[in-house]
Design a protein around this motif. Structure first.
Motif, PDB file in Angstrom:
ATOM      1  N   ASP A 168       0.831  -1.212   0.000  1.00  0.00           N
ATOM      2  CA  ASP A 168       0.000   0.000   0.000  1.00  0.00           C
ATOM      3  C   ASP A 168       0.861   1.256   0.000  1.00  0.00           C
ATOM      4  N   ILE A 169       1.949   1.231   0.778  1.00  0.00           N
ATOM      5  CA  ILE A 169       2.835   2.398   0.854  1.00  0.00           C
ATOM      6  C   ILE A 169       3.506   2.649  -0.498  1.00  0.00           C
ATOM      7  N   CYS A 170       4.050   1.578  -1.098  1.00  0.00           N
ATOM      8  CA  CYS A 170       4.756   1.737  -2.372  1.00  0.00           C
ATOM      9  C   CYS A 170       3.820   2.221  -3.481  1.00  0.00           C
ATOM     10  N   GLU A 171       2.622   1.657  -3.532  1.00  0.00           N
ATOM     11  CA  GLU A 171       1.692   2.055  -4.586  1.00  0.00           C
ATOM     12  C   GLU A 171       1.216   3.487  -4.392  1.00  0.00           C
ATOM     13  N   GLN A 172       1.074   3.925  -3.147  1.00  0.00           N
ATOM     14  CA  GLN A 172       0.693   5.312  -2.902  1.00  0.00           C
ATOM     15  C   GLN A 172       1.828   6.263  -3.286  1.00  0.00           C
ATOM     16  N   LEU A 173       3.071   5.855  -3.015  1.00  0.00           N
ATOM     17  CA  LEU A 173       4.214   6.682  -3.411  1.00  0.00           C
ATOM     18  C   LEU A 173       4.273   6.827  -4.924  1.00  0.00           C
ATOM     19  N   VAL A 174       3.947   5.754  -5.655  1.00  0.00           N
ATOM     20  CA  VAL A 174       3.894   5.838  -7.118  1.00  0.00           C
ATOM     21  C   VAL A 174       2.801   6.811  -7.552  1.00  0.00           C
ATOM     22  N   GLN A 175       1.634   6.719  -6.916  1.00  0.00           N
ATOM     23  CA  GLN A 175       0.538   7.638  -7.250  1.00  0.00           C
ATOM     24  C   GLN A 175       0.918   9.084  -6.953  1.00  0.00           C
ATOM     25  N   ASP A 176       1.817   9.266  -5.987  1.00  0.00           N
ATOM     26  CA  ASP A 176       2.257  10.612  -5.638  1.00  0.00           C
ATOM     27  C   ASP A 176       3.355  11.116  -6.572  1.00  0.00           C
ATOM     28  N   GLY A 177       3.732  10.297  -7.563  1.00  0.00           N
ATOM     29  CA  GLY A 177       4.667  10.758  -8.578  1.00  0.00           C
ATOM     30  C   GLY A 177       6.084  10.255  -8.463  1.00  0.00           C
ATOM     31  N   HIS A 178       6.357   9.340  -7.535  1.00  0.00           N
ATOM     32  CA  HIS A 178       7.706   8.827  -7.345  1.00  0.00           C
ATOM     33  C   HIS A 178       7.908   7.537  -8.134  1.00  0.00           C
ATOM     34  N   GLU A 179       9.151   7.218  -8.400  1.00  0.00           N
ATOM     35  CA  GLU A 179       9.505   5.976  -9.083  1.00  0.00           C
ATOM     36  C   GLU A 179       9.959   4.980  -8.020  1.00  0.00           C
ATOM     37  N   VAL A 180       9.221   3.887  -7.862  1.00  0.00           N
ATOM     38  CA  VAL A 180       9.490   2.940  -6.784  1.00  0.00           C
ATOM     39  C   VAL A 180       9.883   1.580  -7.344  1.00  0.00           C
ATOM     40  N   THR A 181      11.018   1.084  -6.872  1.00  0.00           N
ATOM     41  CA  THR A 181      11.479  -0.264  -7.197  1.00  0.00           C
ATOM     42  C   THR A 181      11.493  -1.079  -5.909  1.00  0.00           C
ATOM     43  N   VAL A 182      11.038  -2.326  -5.994  1.00  0.00           N
ATOM     44  CA  VAL A 182      10.995  -3.201  -4.829  1.00  0.00           C
ATOM     45  C   VAL A 182      11.952  -4.376  -5.044  1.00  0.00           C
ATOM     46  N   LEU A 183      12.797  -4.625  -4.051  1.00  0.00           N
ATOM     47  CA  LEU A 183      13.658  -5.811  -4.036  1.00  0.00           C
ATOM     48  C   LEU A 183      13.105  -6.751  -2.978  1.00  0.00           C
ATOM     49  N   THR A 184      12.579  -7.902  -3.405  1.00  0.00           N
ATOM     50  CA  THR A 184      11.908  -8.807  -2.480  1.00  0.00           C
ATOM     51  C   THR A 184      12.257 -10.259  -2.795  1.00  0.00           C
ATOM     52  N   GLY A 185      11.652 -11.186  -2.061  1.00  0.00           N
ATOM     53  CA  GLY A 185      11.899 -12.607  -2.270  1.00  0.00           C
ATOM     54  C   GLY A 185      10.728 -13.286  -2.956  1.00  0.00           C
ATOM     55  N   LEU A 186      10.628 -14.588  -2.767  1.00  0.00           N
ATOM     56  CA  LEU A 186       9.568 -15.381  -3.375  1.00  0.00           C
ATOM     57  C   LEU A 186       8.456 -15.617  -2.360  1.00  0.00           C
ATOM     58  N   PRO A 187       7.209 -15.506  -2.748  1.00  0.00           N
ATOM     59  CA  PRO A 187       6.109 -15.647  -1.787  1.00  0.00           C
ATOM     60  C   PRO A 187       6.031 -17.059  -1.203  1.00  0.00           C
ATOM     61  N   ASN A 188       6.034 -17.133   0.129  1.00  0.00           N
ATOM     62  CA  ASN A 188       5.865 -18.426   0.815  1.00  0.00           C
ATOM     63  C   ASN A 188       5.531 -18.243   2.289  1.00  0.00           C
ATOM     64  N   TYR A 189       5.287 -16.978   2.686  1.00  0.00           N
ATOM     65  CA  TYR A 189       5.105 -16.666   4.106  1.00  0.00           C
ATOM     66  C   TYR A 189       3.936 -17.431   4.724  1.00  0.00           C
ATOM     67  N   GLU A 190       2.842 -17.548   4.011  1.00  0.00           N
ATOM     68  CA  GLU A 190       1.647 -18.167   4.586  1.00  0.00           C
ATOM     69  C   GLU A 190       1.701 -19.691   4.564  1.00  0.00           C
ATOM     70  N   THR A 191       2.168 -20.260   3.455  1.00  0.00           N
ATOM     71  CA  THR A 191       2.128 -21.726   3.308  1.00  0.00           C
ATOM     72  C   THR A 191       3.447 -22.396   3.659  1.00  0.00           C
ATOM     73  N   GLY A 192       4.548 -21.653   3.568  1.00  0.00           N
ATOM     74  CA  GLY A 192       5.857 -22.238   3.790  1.00  0.00           C
ATOM     75  C   GLY A 192       6.487 -22.793   2.526  1.00  0.00           C
ATOM     76  N   PHE A 193       5.743 -22.784   1.428  1.00  0.00           N
ATOM     77  CA  PHE A 193       6.235 -23.324   0.165  1.00  0.00           C
ATOM     78  C   PHE A 193       6.087 -22.278  -0.947  1.00  0.00           C
ATOM     79  N   VAL A 194       7.096 -22.199  -1.811  1.00  0.00           N
ATOM     80  CA  VAL A 194       7.050 -21.275  -2.937  1.00  0.00           C
ATOM     81  C   VAL A 194       6.114 -21.843  -4.005  1.00  0.00           C
ATOM     82  N   PRO A 195       5.091 -21.088  -4.440  1.00  0.00           N
ATOM     83  CA  PRO A 195       4.172 -21.574  -5.473  1.00  0.00           C
ATOM     84  C   PRO A 195       4.907 -21.874  -6.781  1.00  0.00           C
ATOM     85  N   GLU A 196       4.406 -22.839  -7.524  1.00  0.00           N
ATOM     86  CA  GLU A 196       5.037 -23.259  -8.766  1.00  0.00           C
ATOM     87  C   GLU A 196       5.191 -22.099  -9.742  1.00  0.00           C
TER      88      GLU A 196
END
Length: 403
Positions: free
Chosen positions: A19-47
């Motif tokens: 929500d923060i990053c998308e609002q910053l984009v709407q406010d006119g900024h250029e936002v890049t995100v460095l993140t990992g692979l989703p698995n927080y909820e299940t413990g497994f990376v989806p195919e």
């Protein structure tokens, strides 16, 4: 501004950084995100995220890069592998990435190791680093057995201190944390500021009132050691002879199975229900179920003095709150009139207020309007993002802050 946001977790995992990053984009900024692979909820990376899929994509105007990560699964070994796999792969990305930024924004959850690629980028490009601290380290380790007796506690303490000292500014989500950062991590007070969690304002316009003939207490969120779920279950046992009430847990966590065992041992199966983890879009169903929302934190740690993000959600929904926590979180509940709060670990006080909610619920009707009024004044997304944006711009203009 050209902003690099670093965090191990991002969409489709649900954290407020999206929500923060998308609002910053709407406010006119250029936002890049460095993140990992989703698995927080299940413990497994989806195919669909394996083998480099979705490693470079744009989501609602935010450029997202994903680096390698081993799924959390279950057990300490898998958790350690998960933490280090992201730290190493993201740090490697940071070392070789050639794109220039104005500032690095570290959205720091657990573990603090996810700050390494943020520090590397900031030092490599000689740009400021802003840390939005959501989990206090090394204090958060005390919530994981054997706590500060674990042989890795001191090394993690040194690492935490070193990483925090690389930041030009650190925001905390409880004013009680200022003293902790100064005392434990030797961070100067002038390098810190208070920015609370936010919650969606969409709940403000929803009517969650209902009457099914019983008083439903609802706990939403992580069911871990820090949340002191056992206090809620012990209070339920103390009031089990009272008519027409039930306790609901909506969430998951490392204490969930233990909580289910306690319910069985105490014979509370008819009073307590576990609904599991639910997606954000399902939350209105459980707010509509709730007559009272619960928030508890374990005593004896600075963590008990935080403001859990669920409090803002409860207030936005206008549900009366029953809490057991200390510090600024307790102050917010008591001062807003959104409910009642006792000290962390106060079983007698908590069970007594639970009883009063059951027998005299009509006395708490005004909590709803007071909670929403306080929320509008302190916790809207616009207010929080404005505070973050102002600090980012201040640091960029200072060309490196006060390090």
């Amino acid at each position: 501004m050209k902003i690099l946001m670093v965090c191990q977790h991002y969409y489709p995992e649900r954290f407020q950084n999206q929500d923060i990053c998308e609002q910053l984009v709407q406010d006119g900024h250029e936002v890049t995100v460095l993140t990992g692979l989703p698995n927080y909820e299940t413990g497994f990376v989806p195919e669909e995220y394996k083998h480099g899929k979705h490693s470079d994509e744009k989501i609602n105007g935010v450029q997202v890069y994903r680096t390698f990560e081993i799924g959390r699964r279950k057990g300490v070994l898998w958790r350690i592998l998960n933490y280090f796999s992201y730290m190493l792969s993201a740090s490697w990305w940071a070392l070789w990435n050639r794109k220039k930024y104005d500032i690095v924004f570290s959205y720091q959850l657990s573990p603090i190791l996810m700050m390494f690629p943020a520090v590397i980028t900031a030092q490599k490009q000689h740009i400021p680093l802003f840390v939005y601290c959501c989990d206090l380290w090394p204090e958060s380790m005390k919530m994981m057995p054997p706590g500060d007796k674990w042989f890795v506690f001191k090394p993690i303490h040194w690492i935490s201190r070193w990483l925090y000292h690389r930041a030009d500014a650190i925001s905390v989500q409880s004013k009680s944390f200022f003293e902790y950062f100064e005392r434990v991590n030797s961070i100067p007070r002038e390098r810190m500021l208070y920015i609370p969690h936010m919650a969606s304002s969409e709940y403000l316009g929803m009517d969650f009132s209902q009457d099914n003939g019983i008083i439903d207490f609802v706990f939403l969120g992580n069911i871990g050691n820090a949340q002191d779920v056992e206090l809620i279950l012990n209070a339920t046992e103390k009031n089990k002879e009272l008519p027409n009430f039930a306790v609901h847990f909506v969430g998951d966590g490392i204490f969930l199975e233990k909580a289910k065992q306690i319910v069985k041992q105490k014979g509370l199966e008819k009073l307590v229900a576990f609904h599991g983890r639910k997606p954000v879009e399902k939350m209105p169903e459980y707010y509509k179920l709730a007559d009272v929302c619960l928030v508890t934190l374990k005593a004896g740690s600075i963590i008990s003095k935080t403001i859990p993000s669920k409090v803002q959600g409860y207030m936005s929904a206008g549900i009366p709150i029953l809490g057991a926590l200390d510090g600024y979180g307790a102050d917010v509940i008591n001062e807003s009139g959104s409910g009642v709060c006792v000290s962390a670990g106060d079983l007698e006080g908590f069970s007594s207020h639970m009883k009063d909610f059951i027998l005299n619920y009509g006395n708490y009707k005004e909590c709803s309007s007071k909670a929403r009024a306080y929320f509008k004044e302190h916790f809207t997304k616009r207010m929080v993002v404005d505070a973050i944006e102002d600090k980012l711009q201040e640091l960029v203009q200072s060309k490196g802050g006060s390090k």
